[in-house]
Design an enzyme around this catalytic site. Structure first.
Site, PDB file in Angstrom:
ATOM      1  N   GLU B  29       0.850  -1.193   0.000  1.00  0.00           N
ATOM      2  CA  GLU B  29       0.000   0.000   0.000  1.00  0.00           C
ATOM      3  C   GLU B  29       0.885   1.242   0.000  1.00  0.00           C
ATOM      4  OE1 GLU B  29      -2.008  -0.858   3.642  1.00  0.00           O
ATOM      5  OE2 GLU B  29      -2.929  -2.680   2.822  1.00  0.00           O
ATOM      6  N   ALA B  59      -5.648  -4.047   1.379  1.00  0.00           N
ATOM      7  CA  ALA B  59      -6.113  -5.337   1.872  1.00  0.00           C
ATOM      8  C   ALA B  59      -4.909  -6.253   2.064  1.00  0.00           C
ATOM      9  CB  ALA B  59      -7.107  -5.956   0.892  1.00  0.00           C
ATOM     10  N   GLU B  60      -4.587  -6.542   3.313  1.00  0.00           N
ATOM     11  CA  GLU B  60      -3.360  -7.292   3.581  1.00  0.00           C
ATOM     12  C   GLU B  60      -3.469  -8.748   3.155  1.00  0.00           C
ATOM     13  OE1 GLU B  60      -4.716  -5.087   5.629  1.00  0.00           O
ATOM     14  OE2 GLU B  60      -3.169  -3.545   5.596  1.00  0.00           O
ATOM     15  N   GLY B  85       1.117  -3.621  13.186  1.00  0.00           N
ATOM     16  CA  GLY B  85      -0.218  -3.946  13.679  1.00  0.00           C
ATOM     17  C   GLY B  85      -1.236  -4.174  12.576  1.00  0.00           C
ATOM     18  N   HIS B 129       0.516   0.783  15.654  1.00  0.00           N
ATOM     19  CA  HIS B 129       1.651   1.249  14.853  1.00  0.00           C
ATOM     20  C   HIS B 129       2.998   0.992  15.539  1.00  0.00           C
ATOM     21  CE1 HIS B 129      -1.645   3.371  12.926  1.00  0.00           C
ATOM     22  NE2 HIS B 129      -0.853   3.742  11.943  1.00  0.00           N
TER      23      HIS B 129
END
Lengths: 369, 335
Positions: B29, B59-60, B85, B129
């Site tokens: 991303e 979208a991981e 995270g 994070h």
């Protein structure tokens, strides 16, 4: 004609069909031009494929009941969806399937013993995926749709006109992976086909729980054209898959196909559909059997002779015999192979465990314990 | 030799890997025009094209799952997970697919996927994070997990990860992205084997094991300890799966004392594995019970509390005092 399972979907989308449940040709100029070349002989060959797939399935179920397999996921009722789509593919296309697509695997040319390797507990994978251009069947629901999309991106980058096809069920459409795959495929116009066999069930959950509207209606929202096809009509499935492949090969991007069919058997040999299935519903669908309608059609064309029927039966029985022989030929894996292929080169922690277990086994075999 | 930040050192490693192998593609991303939120992929899309440096939808699981398909097709995908995270939506694809496909297919299908993860805290970030999820992946058979601590290693290790035929989780110490050092980009890829630890500082009294962002903290602790006459041997693990236990064991056999530090929560973590394995390997050489200096078993806290969560020089020295039998925060408690 209204398919019984569509009662959950009052806003019914058009169902593409070329052969109705009685084997009569349904006129559809748009669709039938995609199968103009399919002669009666070739329809007979599709029938033979379906009969063999069904026979393999019945034999594997028997092998499970006889204790030779740990589990088997029957495809009974879904023969037309699997054979019609698989026979549309080229050798260089790549299949990413779920665990139920053993009819597809048959069309890809998988070895009979290789079909059973996983279900006998001998291996995590039945075959070398590159030997038949079909990935190891996926057990995690829907995960393979992303793999197909990625593979299709690779085809696109390589500048070839091969396509990828992902097989999954109605239940999978609720998974995030399937939705992400459609987003990726649409964004990059990947040459991939999302082939959803809506067999009305995700184990015990009816399709109405996954989707309030016809599943095919979702894809356009992603920017993906979709086709809703009678999944028990092998000719219509073949035509729909050819449409999708043509689009993929010519740079037109992904297509979603909902093949509306029915899981006549249990989810797996461990399942008990009497706890949740209305037997009338199953009977309705059995009357729409994918083989019976082709049989009726061929009979009307004067093609379904005793000789043809006997020939198909002999081939199916031969396939079943080879499946059974293949099952018995599978030797239990050697104990130390449990450590193999975790990594492509040695991993010290694992090597240490392997060495110690080797020693341990030696003490048992040496009679020192 | 050039002076590079750790971030730039990874960038030059990626560039080199892409030059060397046309099958290397980057997915993530904001990695294209923006160059990634940490600028690690800065300029790569411009130089290699949008087909090799691919800005993906957000979208991981999609990123990892399409990488699996690309790997099936013979590519070597390098995925960027924007923050530690954010990796959990991709967890299933990593654990159930990436890690297992080689085993599942009895070696027929290779998954040479590199998953880059900026990790760890200390930058005053909001929730999700600043996490250290490396133990999940080190616990997963089929994955290799490495973490760099300095620009030179970062440059070579990212190239090693991409060249590796196994999937590699590559954890980047985000608070050290701006650390500068000389980097010799001409060093051979096998200057050290991937999976080997490094003695970052030699010492004789106790072994201090760290990786990623805490290596610098450990080195600072060694400098401070030296002022008090204590000689710490600092080991930079570099690899968490496998862990180079031979190097750690050899050190502990000399020093007789072990302290492990990491930012991740303590229980069931890397430190636990090291303490257990070293105890098994050299129990009779230990002069004291191994000590762990780690994050607490809490979710990563808000920025104003992170200094209490993160292991620092003083907490490390307190543990060193404990293994050395010197007065420490727990003295007199029968510990």
């Amino acid at each position: 004609m209204t398919a019984p399972g569509e009662k959950a979907h009052p806003e019914e989308a058009k169902l593409l069909q070329l052969l109705d449940a009685d084997g009569r040709r349904v006129p559809d100029p748009e669709l039938e031009r995609w199968v103009e070349d399919v002669s009666t002989d070739q329809l007979g060959a599709l029938y033979e494929d379906m009969a063999i797939a069904r026979r393999i399935d019945v034999e594997a179920t028997a092998l499970q009941r006889q204790g030779e397999l740990g589990l088997w996921p029957p495809l009974l009722g879904q023969e037309a969806s699997q054979i019609g789509s698989a026979r549309a593919l080229r050798e260089d296309d790549f299949v990413f399937s779920s665990y139920r697509e053993n009819g597809v695997a048959y069309c890809r040319g998988v070895g009979f013993e290789d079909i059973l390797r996983v279900w006998r507990g001998n291996s995590g994978s039945g075959w070398d995926p590159y030997s038949i251009n079909m990935a190891t069947p996926q057990i995690i629901i829907g995960a393979q749709t992303l793999h197909a999309t990625g593979y299709a991106l690779g085809c696109q980058q390589d500048g070839v006109d091969s396509a990828a096809i992902a097989y999954f069920g109605d239940g999978a459409t609720s998974e995030g992976d399937v939705n992400e795959a459609m987003v990726f495929a649409a964004s990059f116009q990947a040459p991939v086909i999302f082939f959803c066999q809506n067999n009305q069930w995700a184990i015990s959950e009816p399709v109405g729980l996954q989707a309030r509207r016809p599943i095919a209606g979702r894809a356009p929202g992603f920017g993906i054209p979709s086709l809703r096809v009678d999944g028990n009509d092998v000719l219509a499935v073949l035509a729909a898959t050819r449409i999708a492949l043509d689009r993929a090969r010519s740079g037109g991007g992904p297509t979603f196909i909902e093949a509306v069919t029915y899981r006549v058997g249990p989810h797996t040999t461990s399942d008990d559909p009497t706890r949740y299935e209305d037997s009338n519903q199953r009977e309705d669908w059995v009357r729409r059997d994918p083989l019976a309608r082709v049989e009726a059609h061929l009979a009307a064309a004067g093609f379904f002779s005793d000789g043809f029927r006997d020939g198909v039966k002999a081939k199916a029985d031969d396939a079943a015999a080879r499946l059974r022989a293949g099952c018995h030929s599978l030797k239990d894996p050697e104990p130390m192979t449990v450590f193999e292929h975790v990594y492509s080169s040695p991993h010290p922690a694992l090597e240490r465990q392997r060495a110690r277990y080797t020693q341990y086994l030696a003490t048992i075999e040496g009679g020192n314990r | 030799m050039s002076t590079l930040t750790l971030s730039k050192a990874i960038n030059s490693g990626l560039r080199r890997a892409m030059d060397d192998d046309p099958k290397v593609v980057l997915l993530g991303e904001d990695i294209g025009k923006l160059g990634g939120v940490f600028r690690v992929t800065d300029g790569l899309q411009k130089d290699f094209g949008a087909h090799r440096v691919i800005d993906t939808p957000l979208a991981e699981a999609g990123i990892i799952g399409t990488a699996v398909g690309l790997a099936y097709r013979g590519y070597r995908p390098v995925c960027e997970i924007q923050f530690d995270g954010f990796i959990y939506p991709g967890f299933d694809q990593i654990v159930s697919q990436v890690a297992k496909l080689h085993y599942r297919t009895r070696g027929a299908v290779k998954m040479p996927i590199t998953i880059r993860v900026p990790f760890g805290g200390g930058i005053g970030a909001v929730e999700h994070h600043s996490e250290s999820p490396e133990a999940y992946f080190a616990h997963t058979a089929g994955l290799r997990v490495i973490s760099c601590s300095n620009p030179q290693d970062a440059h070579l290790m990212i190239r090693q990860a991409i060249a590796c035929d196994d999937p590699v989780l590559f954890f980047e110490p985000k608070r050290r992205y701006w650390t500068k050092a000389d980097v010799d980009e001409s060093l051979a890829l096998d200057s050290f084997p991937m999976g080997s630890a490094r003695i970052a500082a030699a010492g004789t009294d106790a072994t201090l094991v760290a990786y990623g962002p805490l290596v610098q903290t450990a080195l600072d602790a060694a400098t401070a300890a030296a002022d008090e006459g204590i000689s710490l041997e600092v080991i930079d693990l570099r690899s968490l799966s496998p862990i180079d236990f031979d190097t750690v064991e050899a050190s502990v056999r000399r020093t007789g004392r072990l302290v492990v530090t990491h930012e991740a929560q303590q229980s069931f973590g890397i430190g636990a594995e090291i303490a257990a394995s070293i105890t098994e390997r050299c129990f009779y050489h230990l002069e004291a019970a191994p000590e762990r200096v780690t994050g607490f078993d809490v979710p990563y806290p808000p920025a104003k509390l992170e200094e209490h969560y993160l292991p620092d020089l003083d907490r490390i020295l307190d543990a060193v005092d404990r293994v050395m039998g010197r007065p420490n925060s727990l003295s007199g408690q029968g510990l």
